[in-house]
Design a protein around this motif. Structure first.
Motif, PDB file in Angstrom:
ATOM      1  N   GLU A  53      50.652  33.740 -67.309  1.00 35.07           N
ATOM      2  CA  GLU A  53      51.406  33.552 -68.540  1.00 35.07           C
ATOM      3  C   GLU A  53      52.099  34.864 -68.895  1.00 35.07           C
ATOM      4  OE1 GLU A  53      51.754  30.832 -70.329  1.00 35.07           O
ATOM      5  OE2 GLU A  53      50.237  29.498 -69.464  1.00 35.07           O
TER       6      GLU A  53
ATOM      7  N   VAL B  79      41.921  37.667 -73.532  1.00 34.03           N
ATOM      8  CA  VAL B  79      42.313  36.632 -72.576  1.00 34.03           C
ATOM      9  C   VAL B  79      41.122  35.714 -72.315  1.00 34.03           C
ATOM     10  CG1 VAL B  79      43.231  36.152 -70.279  1.00 34.03           C
ATOM     11  CG2 VAL B  79      43.934  38.233 -71.490  1.00 34.03           C
TER      12      VAL B  79
ATOM     13  N   HIS C 175      46.530  39.760 -80.143  1.00 38.13           N
ATOM     14  CA  HIS C 175      46.931  38.507 -79.508  1.00 38.13           C
ATOM     15  C   HIS C 175      45.762  37.902 -78.736  1.00 38.13           C
ATOM     16  CE1 HIS C 175      50.266  35.912 -78.031  1.00 38.13           C
ATOM     17  NE2 HIS C 175      49.455  35.739 -77.002  1.00 38.13           N
TER      18      HIS C 175
ATOM     19  N   ILE D 238      53.584  37.206 -72.038  1.00 38.01           N
ATOM     20  CA  ILE D 238      53.402  37.372 -73.480  1.00 38.01           C
ATOM     21  C   ILE D 238      54.177  38.588 -73.962  1.00 38.01           C
ATOM     22  CG2 ILE D 238      51.101  36.335 -73.507  1.00 38.01           C
ATOM     23  CD1 ILE D 238      50.025  39.257 -73.784  1.00 38.01           C
TER      24      ILE D 238
ATOM     25  N   LEU E 291      45.136  35.001 -75.773  1.00 35.25           N
ATOM     26  CA  LEU E 291      45.829  34.224 -74.745  1.00 35.25           C
ATOM     27  C   LEU E 291      44.821  33.343 -74.017  1.00 35.25           C
ATOM     28  CD1 LEU E 291      48.415  33.681 -73.050  1.00 35.25           C
ATOM     29  CD2 LEU E 291      47.706  35.584 -71.588  1.00 35.25           C
ATOM     30  N   ARG E 292      45.180  32.084 -73.837  1.00 37.77           N
ATOM     31  CA  ARG E 292      44.317  31.120 -73.139  1.00 37.77           C
ATOM     32  C   ARG E 292      45.017  30.688 -71.856  1.00 37.77           C
ATOM     33  NH1 ARG E 292      40.556  26.694 -74.704  1.00 37.77           N
ATOM     34  NH2 ARG E 292      41.010  24.849 -73.451  1.00 37.77           N
TER      35      ARG E 292
END
Length: 226
Positions: free
Chosen positions: A159, A102, A167, A161, A169-170
């Motif tokens: 967010e 993240v 993975h 997911i 994630l931004r």
């Protein structure tokens, strides 16, 4: 004579494998410490237990050293992986656990160090932590759907997911800069700079008005004396 040899071999195997040590790990060899597992012996006995430190688990009195192992959950999230282990393959690598990275960034794309990251599986708070100097928080999680929430000061965003593979994630927060430990958005920073620029002007006007007022007062006093 032959049946006796077979019985003897079985007894020896049973004795040797009476205590079967297991190790459970995931991606990158990370130990599944705290995972909930169920182990089933050949006689049908089922034991539900928790994996200890370094992913180690010892099951005692295992006939023939064979177990059916089911990883029920890890970090409170269902896993559901099953396998059979023997003394020759007692190291279990669970495949459906994946890395999640993240990145928490500001409005300029800058990494936000020290941002709070909370990961939810439904209503369950799976884990919480803080980003590193680059604004990154990394973890491992079982396959599933998660909500990831990032917070910095009073700013927050989240967010959802679906984690079925590694993975990244931004999450972007409305933070343009951090001044004196306080996060400021673009509009707040512009407002602060505008206010800072106006202060000298306001002070000049006040000083000018005071000078005019003082001159007028001096003139009035001089006129009265005449």
């Amino acid at each position: 004579m032959r049946p006796l040899m077979i019985v003897t071999a079985i007894l020896l195997t049973t004795t040797i494998a009476s205590a079967l040590p297991l190790t459970l790990s995931a991606y990158g060899g990370i130990a599944l410490e705290g995972a909930i597992v169920e182990v089933e012996k050949l006689d049908g006995t089922v034991i539900r237990t928790r994996v200890g430190h370094d992913g180690a688990l010892v099951v005692r009195e295992v006939p023939l050293g064979i177990l059916r192992v089911r990883i029920v959950s890890w970090k409170g999230v269902p896993v559901g992986y099953e396998c059979t282990v023997t003394p020759h393959n007692s190291s279990i690598i669970v495949p459906n656990i994946y890395p999640l990275r993240v990145s928490v960034v500001g409005s300029r794309g800058q990494g936000l160090a020290g941002a709070s990251v909370k990961i939810f599986y439904g209503d369950i708070l799976v884990e919480t932590g803080s980003t590193d100097e680059a604004g990154v928080y990394s973890t491992l999680l079982p396959s599933g759907t998660y909500t990831v929430r990032a917070e910095y000061g009073e700013r927050s965003a989240e967010e959802s997911i679906r984690l079925d593979e590694a993975h990244e994630l931004r999450i972007q927060l409305d933070i343009f800069a951090i001044v004196g430990g306080y996060p400021l958005s673009t509009s707040e920073l512009i407002g602060m700079l505008t206010a800072a620029a106006l202060i000298p002007l306001v002070l000049y006007i006040i000083a000018y008005e005071y000078t005019i007022w003082r001159k007028k007062r001096i003139i009035r006093a001089t006129v009265r004396e005449k």
